[in-house]
Design a protein around this motif. Structure first.
Motif, mmCIF file in Angstrom:
data_model
loop_
_atom_site.group_PDB
_atom_site.id
_atom_site.type_symbol
_atom_site.label_atom_id
_atom_site.label_comp_id
_atom_site.label_asym_id
_atom_site.label_seq_id
_atom_site.Cartn_x
_atom_site.Cartn_y
_atom_site.Cartn_z
ATOM 1 N N UNK A 45 0.812 -1.216 0.000
ATOM 2 C CA UNK A 45 0.000 0.000 0.000
ATOM 3 C C UNK A 45 0.842 1.261 0.000
ATOM 4 N N UNK A 46 2.087 1.147 0.406
ATOM 5 C CA UNK A 46 2.960 2.337 0.377
ATOM 6 C C UNK A 46 3.088 2.887 -1.037
ATOM 7 N N UNK A 47 2.923 2.051 -2.042
ATOM 8 C CA UNK A 47 2.994 2.505 -3.432
ATOM 9 C C UNK A 47 1.741 3.269 -3.840
ATOM 10 N N UNK A 48 0.738 3.264 -2.976
ATOM 11 C CA UNK A 48 -0.551 3.877 -3.312
ATOM 12 C C UNK A 48 -0.917 5.043 -2.393
ATOM 13 N N UNK A 49 -0.490 4.971 -1.132
ATOM 14 C CA UNK A 49 -0.946 5.949 -0.148
ATOM 15 C C UNK A 49 -0.242 7.286 -0.330
ATOM 16 N N UNK A 50 -1.019 8.298 -0.676
ATOM 17 C CA UNK A 50 -0.470 9.628 -0.872
ATOM 18 C C UNK A 50 -0.647 10.503 0.367
ATOM 19 N N UNK A 51 -1.786 10.354 1.015
ATOM 20 C CA UNK A 51 -2.084 11.228 2.146
ATOM 21 C C UNK A 51 -3.179 10.581 2.997
ATOM 22 N N UNK A 52 -3.132 10.857 4.295
ATOM 23 C CA UNK A 52 -4.215 10.477 5.200
ATOM 24 C C UNK A 52 -4.755 11.752 5.838
ATOM 25 N N UNK A 53 -6.051 11.928 5.747
ATOM 26 C CA UNK A 53 -6.693 13.163 6.174
ATOM 27 C C UNK A 53 -7.538 12.924 7.418
ATOM 28 N N UNK A 54 -7.306 13.754 8.428
ATOM 29 C CA UNK A 54 -8.155 13.798 9.613
ATOM 30 C C UNK A 54 -9.119 14.961 9.384
ATOM 31 N N UNK A 55 -10.359 14.642 9.042
ATOM 32 C CA UNK A 55 -11.297 15.681 8.618
ATOM 33 C C UNK A 55 -12.186 16.100 9.785
ATOM 34 N N UNK A 56 -11.839 17.225 10.380
ATOM 35 C CA UNK A 56 -12.618 17.881 11.417
ATOM 36 C C UNK A 56 -12.964 16.985 12.607
ATOM 37 N N UNK A 57 -12.013 16.197 13.114
ATOM 38 C CA UNK A 57 -12.325 15.449 14.337
ATOM 39 C C UNK A 57 -12.293 16.378 15.540
ATOM 40 N N UNK A 58 -13.219 16.256 16.479
ATOM 41 C CA UNK A 58 -13.101 17.011 17.727
ATOM 42 C C UNK A 58 -11.764 16.713 18.403
ATOM 43 N N UNK A 59 -11.230 17.699 19.111
ATOM 44 C CA UNK A 59 -9.911 17.554 19.737
ATOM 45 C C UNK A 59 -9.851 16.366 20.684
ATOM 46 N N UNK A 60 -10.976 16.046 21.333
ATOM 47 C CA UNK A 60 -10.968 14.923 22.278
ATOM 48 C C UNK A 60 -10.672 13.612 21.576
ATOM 49 N N UNK A 61 -11.041 13.484 20.283
ATOM 50 C CA UNK A 61 -10.781 12.244 19.555
ATOM 51 C C UNK A 61 -9.309 12.099 19.181
ATOM 52 N N UNK A 62 -8.561 13.178 19.307
ATOM 53 C CA UNK A 62 -7.116 13.109 19.112
ATOM 54 C C UNK A 62 -6.389 13.002 20.446
ATOM 55 N N UNK A 63 -7.152 12.986 21.515
ATOM 56 C CA UNK A 63 -6.550 12.817 22.832
ATOM 57 C C UNK A 63 -5.936 14.068 23.414
#
Length: 378
Positions: free
Chosen positions: A160-178
């Motif tokens: 998958x490294x040959x395919x993955x360009x970016x991973x997006x965290x789209x508007x998660x509340x801050x609590x979900x990031x700890x």
């Protein structure tokens, strides 16, 4: 709907007409609202030069329900957090195992998508190739779990490294990031102990779908007062739209997402996942997951992008502020850090009810012109 590793493919816009080299946007939904909430992306996909695939997580339409064994990994929710060290350790280990397995499911789903749907890989120097994986709201913890554990997973037939360009965290509340709540007016109705669990659900739904006006500092992030115009997204949804985008059972007391949220918040799992996702091992030969599991790949140069709506709940600008501070501190201390960017989506609430084309452009990193985004026919 096709099912891959327990997740379901709710919709696939297909390859843009005439394109062989294009961006594939894979979207993982949030809490209660399933992939159908992003159905407005589908008719735009071809004009924007992207392919859009909407996934439904376990327990949502078309996917595989959790087994009794899997549900047993979610600790029971109690009125007061446990204090016994053995109980805390056991609950933490169960939740970590649960999220590692969810990450593995997503990883295998992506591999199957590449094979079954002929997804094109990244092309060096191209702005219109590869996979951009998006986790919206609660779906963001599937992203941090994937990045935390990806080095454990075997490459198999698809790297998958040959395919993955970016991973997006789209508007998660801050609590979900700890990120810890500030002492000054921390507010999230989901965790408001002055309300019953049923009341919390009703208040939270109206709150999370509303629009807010924020300043640039912590004390000017608006916690409660909503804008009258635009109205909450929920108020503007037809009954048909609501029925086609919502599945309630996972989000009610005792539901899988409800129990997961409470457990991860109580036992600090969100923070562990964020740290595992953002920070890298000291080097390719370090005593790390990548070294312990040599068939894995840490995806060291895959960018993480945090996109927040500036009319979303206060946790969106707060999350951006905390993330900038964390990145700056890591750079000062010269800690190995994954490439991370932060982008603001103007005029958008948590549901991105406005500016959806601009939102696509921010996700895939392309410029919107009069003819939309471009793809390549090679």
């Amino acid at each position: 709907m096709a099912t891959l590793s327990g997740l379901s493919i709710l919709s696939d816009s297909g390859a843009p007409e005439g394109c062989t080299d294009y961006t594939t946007l894979v979207v993982v939904h949030g809490y209660v609202w399933h992939g159908g909430i992003f159905s407005k992306l589908l008719p735009l996909a071809g004009r924007q030069g992207v392919r859009v695939i909407l996934l439904n997580r376990r327990e949502y339409p078309g996917s595989t329900p959790y087994t009794a064994e899997e549900r047993a990994l979610l600790p029971s929710v109690t009125d007061r957090p446990p204090t016994d060290e053995a109980v805390i350790r056991s609950a933490t280990e169960m939740l970590e195992t649960f999220m590692q397995r969810r990450a593995r499911e997503l990883y295998e789903c992506l591999q199957a998508l590449v094979l079954d749907r002929s997804i094109p890989p990244m092309r060096s120097g191209s702005e219109s190739s590869g996979i951009v994986l998006v986790g919206w709201s609660l779906g963001a913890i599937w992203m941090t779990a994937l990045l935390s554990h990806v080095a454990r997973f075997p490459v198999d037939k698809v790297n998958l490294r040959d395919y993955m360009r970016r991973i997006v965290l789209f508007d998660p509340p801050a609590c979900l990031l700890g990120y810890p709540y500030p002492e000054q007016n921390p507010y999230n109705p989901f965790y408001d102990t002055s309300l019953t669990h049923e009341e919390r659900g009703r208040v939270f739904t109206n709150w999370i779908t509303s629009y807010f006006s924020h300043g640039d500092t912590l004390d000017t992030f608006e916690r409660r007062k909503t804008l009258q115009v635009p109205p909450p997204t929920l108020a503007s949804m037809s009954a048909e739209d609501f029925q086609s985008t919502v599945r309630v059972p996972p989000g009610v007391p005792g539901g899988s997402d409800w129990t997961l949220l409470h457990g991860c918040f109580t036992f600090d799992i969100f923070s562990k996942l964020r740290v595992g996702a953002f920070f890298l091992s000291s080097g390719p030969d370090a005593d790390s997951e990548a070294a312990t599991h040599p068939t894995g790949d840490e995806w060291r140069d895959v960018e993480v992008r945090y996109i927040w709506g500036d009319h979303s709940i206060w946790e969106a600008p707060y999350g951006a502020m905390m993330m900038r501070q964390e990145i700056d501190k890591a750079k000062r201390e010269e800690r190995p850090l994954r490439p991370i960017t932060i982008q603001r989506l103007k005029g958008a609430n948590h549901f991105v009810s406005v500016g959806i084309e601009t939102g696509i452009a921010l996700v895939v990193d392309q410029t919107v012109g009069p003819m939309g985004l471009s793809c390549r026919n090679t």
